[in-house]
Design a protein around this motif. Structure first.
Motif, PDB file in Angstrom:
ATOM      1  N   THR A 134     -12.868  68.998  27.347  1.00  0.00           N
ATOM      2  CA  THR A 134     -12.317  69.912  26.360  1.00  0.00           C
ATOM      3  C   THR A 134     -11.120  69.265  25.695  1.00  0.00           C
ATOM      4  OG1 THR A 134     -11.000  70.958  28.089  1.00  0.00           O
ATOM      5  CG2 THR A 134     -13.061  72.018  27.493  1.00  0.00           C
ATOM      6  N   LEU A 135     -11.028  69.409  24.414  1.00  0.00           N
ATOM      7  CA  LEU A 135      -9.947  68.774  23.677  1.00  0.00           C
ATOM      8  C   LEU A 135      -8.740  69.690  23.606  1.00  0.00           C
ATOM      9  CD1 LEU A 135     -11.959  67.197  20.743  1.00  0.00           C
ATOM     10  CD2 LEU A 135     -11.464  66.267  22.994  1.00  0.00           C
ATOM     11  N   GLY A 136      -7.570  69.073  23.605  1.00  0.00           N
ATOM     12  CA  GLY A 136      -6.351  69.860  23.521  1.00  0.00           C
ATOM     13  C   GLY A 136      -6.206  70.517  22.166  1.00  0.00           C
ATOM     14  N   TYR A 137      -5.395  71.546  22.092  1.00  0.00           N
ATOM     15  CA  TYR A 137      -5.242  72.254  20.831  1.00  0.00           C
ATOM     16  C   TYR A 137      -3.787  72.465  20.453  1.00  0.00           C
ATOM     17  CZ  TYR A 137      -4.939  76.063  24.251  1.00  0.00           C
ATOM     18  OH  TYR A 137      -4.611  76.831  25.344  1.00  0.00           O
ATOM     19  N   PHE A 138      -2.850  71.766  21.103  1.00  0.00           N
ATOM     20  CA  PHE A 138      -1.454  71.927  20.738  1.00  0.00           C
ATOM     21  C   PHE A 138      -1.194  71.410  19.331  1.00  0.00           C
ATOM     22  CE2 PHE A 138       3.068  70.741  20.703  1.00  0.00           C
ATOM     23  CZ  PHE A 138       3.624  71.958  21.071  1.00  0.00           C
ATOM     24  N   GLN A 139      -2.060  70.498  18.838  1.00  0.00           N
ATOM     25  CA  GLN A 139      -1.851  69.975  17.488  1.00  0.00           C
ATOM     26  C   GLN A 139      -1.864  71.082  16.451  1.00  0.00           C
ATOM     27  OE1 GLN A 139      -4.565  69.506  19.265  1.00  0.00           O
ATOM     28  NE2 GLN A 139      -6.415  69.210  18.048  1.00  0.00           N
ATOM     29  N   HIS A 140      -2.511  72.205  16.744  1.00  0.00           N
ATOM     30  CA  HIS A 140      -2.529  73.313  15.793  1.00  0.00           C
ATOM     31  C   HIS A 140      -1.169  74.014  15.712  1.00  0.00           C
ATOM     32  CE1 HIS A 140      -6.717  72.567  15.435  1.00  0.00           C
ATOM     33  NE2 HIS A 140      -7.008  72.979  16.651  1.00  0.00           N
ATOM     34  N   SER A 141      -0.285  73.687  16.655  1.00  0.00           N
ATOM     35  CA  SER A 141       1.046  74.289  16.674  1.00  0.00           C
ATOM     36  C   SER A 141       2.125  73.346  16.159  1.00  0.00           C
ATOM     37  CB  SER A 141       1.396  74.728  18.108  1.00  0.00           C
ATOM     38  OG  SER A 141       0.482  75.685  18.586  1.00  0.00           O
ATOM     39  N   PHE A 142       1.748  72.164  15.707  1.00  0.00           N
ATOM     40  CA  PHE A 142       2.752  71.240  15.203  1.00  0.00           C
ATOM     41  C   PHE A 142       3.529  71.897  14.059  1.00  0.00           C
ATOM     42  CE2 PHE A 142       0.132  67.225  16.379  1.00  0.00           C
ATOM     43  CZ  PHE A 142       0.575  67.322  17.684  1.00  0.00           C
ATOM     44  N   ALA A 143       4.838  71.779  14.138  1.00  0.00           N
ATOM     45  CA  ALA A 143       5.674  72.328  13.080  1.00  0.00           C
ATOM     46  C   ALA A 143       5.927  71.313  11.977  1.00  0.00           C
ATOM     47  CB  ALA A 143       7.006  72.811  13.662  1.00  0.00           C
ATOM     48  N   VAL A 144       6.055  70.037  12.349  1.00  0.00           N
ATOM     49  CA  VAL A 144       6.336  69.006  11.347  1.00  0.00           C
ATOM     50  C   VAL A 144       5.378  67.821  11.413  1.00  0.00           C
ATOM     51  CG1 VAL A 144       8.776  69.546  10.955  1.00  0.00           C
ATOM     52  CG2 VAL A 144       8.132  68.046  12.868  1.00  0.00           C
ATOM     53  N   TYR A 145       4.944  67.453  12.608  1.00  0.00           N
ATOM     54  CA  TYR A 145       4.155  66.222  12.735  1.00  0.00           C
ATOM     55  C   TYR A 145       2.863  66.329  11.926  1.00  0.00           C
ATOM     56  CZ  TYR A 145       2.078  62.023  14.570  1.00  0.00           C
ATOM     57  OH  TYR A 145       1.520  60.773  14.669  1.00  0.00           O
ATOM     58  N   GLY A 146       2.670  65.334  11.043  1.00  0.00           N
ATOM     59  CA  GLY A 146       1.469  65.290  10.222  1.00  0.00           C
ATOM     60  C   GLY A 146       1.413  66.333   9.121  1.00  0.00           C
ATOM     61  N   ARG A 147       2.534  67.004   8.827  1.00  0.00           N
ATOM     62  CA  ARG A 147       2.535  68.098   7.857  1.00  0.00           C
ATOM     63  C   ARG A 147       3.348  67.764   6.607  1.00  0.00           C
ATOM     64  NH1 ARG A 147       4.881  72.592   8.976  1.00  0.00           N
ATOM     65  NH2 ARG A 147       3.495  73.732   7.570  1.00  0.00           N
TER      66      ARG A 147
END
Length: 301
Positions: free
Chosen positions: A256-269
């Protein structure tokens, strides 16, 4: 490169299979990964019981019952797959499926059940690494702290040891930018680019600010350090609870893949609105020491 939460997620996923189990057989399908395998690798681990599986920074440490430690690093694309009872735990619940190409299965641990005395392997732990930037070494536990991989490594960022007072000692008189100071593994071990960006945003601190500027006895500076220390711990703990931040090459051991990336506030945004309440700024990207830094120039000072 997997960061600390990814490695801790892998450790927690592997621990139930590794800890207490006996290594019945070790297969190495090639002579090396990033570096050659240890001399007599299979001979030294076969028959040994795994006393504990721990983590130091981004390294996994499998303590064997004879005082040796198998040191494992995932590199850019390394991952473990747990196979038991004829089934492979790769459900792939999220968007990016994890490769199971057997030509990249370089190491296989055949394990007994934890605590079992029989000689039947019930679990296979498969190490897969398409790019082969990971590696495995063996070090005596008594020599681990002085080993070149760990001798100059800083403190662990999880737990209550990391606080404002510790940061004051680490950053005092440093003119290097905060981002660079936080990534210095000699000061704090295991922090990576993603979570440093996120922690600095939560703290309202500019990545370009000199690290020494938040040091000193002033109440305002003490508050900044405490906020930064708390933000580091929180962002790491939240990412671990979320299962890690899968970007391309990391997956949990069950697939299963992690999903914290959906909570990034700045990284990659870059170019998106800042998520700080009341801030009308826009996330920007700058390059520091060859790495992309994402931040909000409006509210990070």
């Amino acid at each position: 490169m997997p960061e600390l939460p990814e490695v801790e997620t892998v450790r927690r996923g592997l621990a139930p299979s590794f800890e207490g189990a006996r290594i019945l057989r070790l297969e190495c399908h090639r002579p090396d990964l990033r570096f050659p395998f240890p001399d007599r690798f299979a001979e030294r681990v076969e028959g040994r019981r795994v006393a504990a599986l721990s983590r130091r920074a981004k390294y996994l440490l499998a303590d064997l019952d004879d005082g040796e430690v198998v040191v494992m690093h995932l590199g850019m694309s390394g991952s473990f797959r747990v196979e038991a009872a004829g089934e492979s735990h790769l459900p792939g619940e999220f968007t990016h499926a994890r490769s199971r190409d057997e030509k990249h299965d370089h190491v296989v641990f055949h394990l007994s059940a934890p605590g079992a005395d029989g000689d039947t392997a019930v679990t296979r732990i498969v190490y897969n690494d398409p790019r082969r930037f990971g590696f495995m070494q063996m070090v005596r536990r008594a020599d681990l702290a002085g080993h070149p991989l760990f001798a100059r490594m800083g403190l662990e960022p999880l737990g209550n040891r990391l606080d404002g007072e510790v940061l004051d000692g680490l950053f005092r008189d440093k003119r290097t930018p905060l981002k660079a100071a936080l990534l210095d593994q000699r000061l704090i071990a295991g922090l990576g680019n993603i979570y440093v960006c996120e922690a600095l945003w939560r703290s309202g601190l500019s990545p370009e600010r000199a690290a020494g500027e938040i040091c000193g006895p002033q109440r305002s500076r003490r508050a900044l350090r405490e906020t930064l220390a708390r933000s580091i711990r929180e962002v790491l703990e939240e990412a671990i609870l979320a299962g890690g931040s899968t970007l391309r090459d990391h997956a949990q051991t069950d697939g299963t893949l992690g999903y914290f990336q959906h909570s990034f506030a700045v990284y990659g945004r870059e170019g998106e609105p800042c998520r700080t309440p009341g801030c009308r700024g826009t996330v920007a990207r700058l390059v520091q020491a060859g790495r992309s830094t994402f931040h909000c120039p409006s509210c990070q000072r």
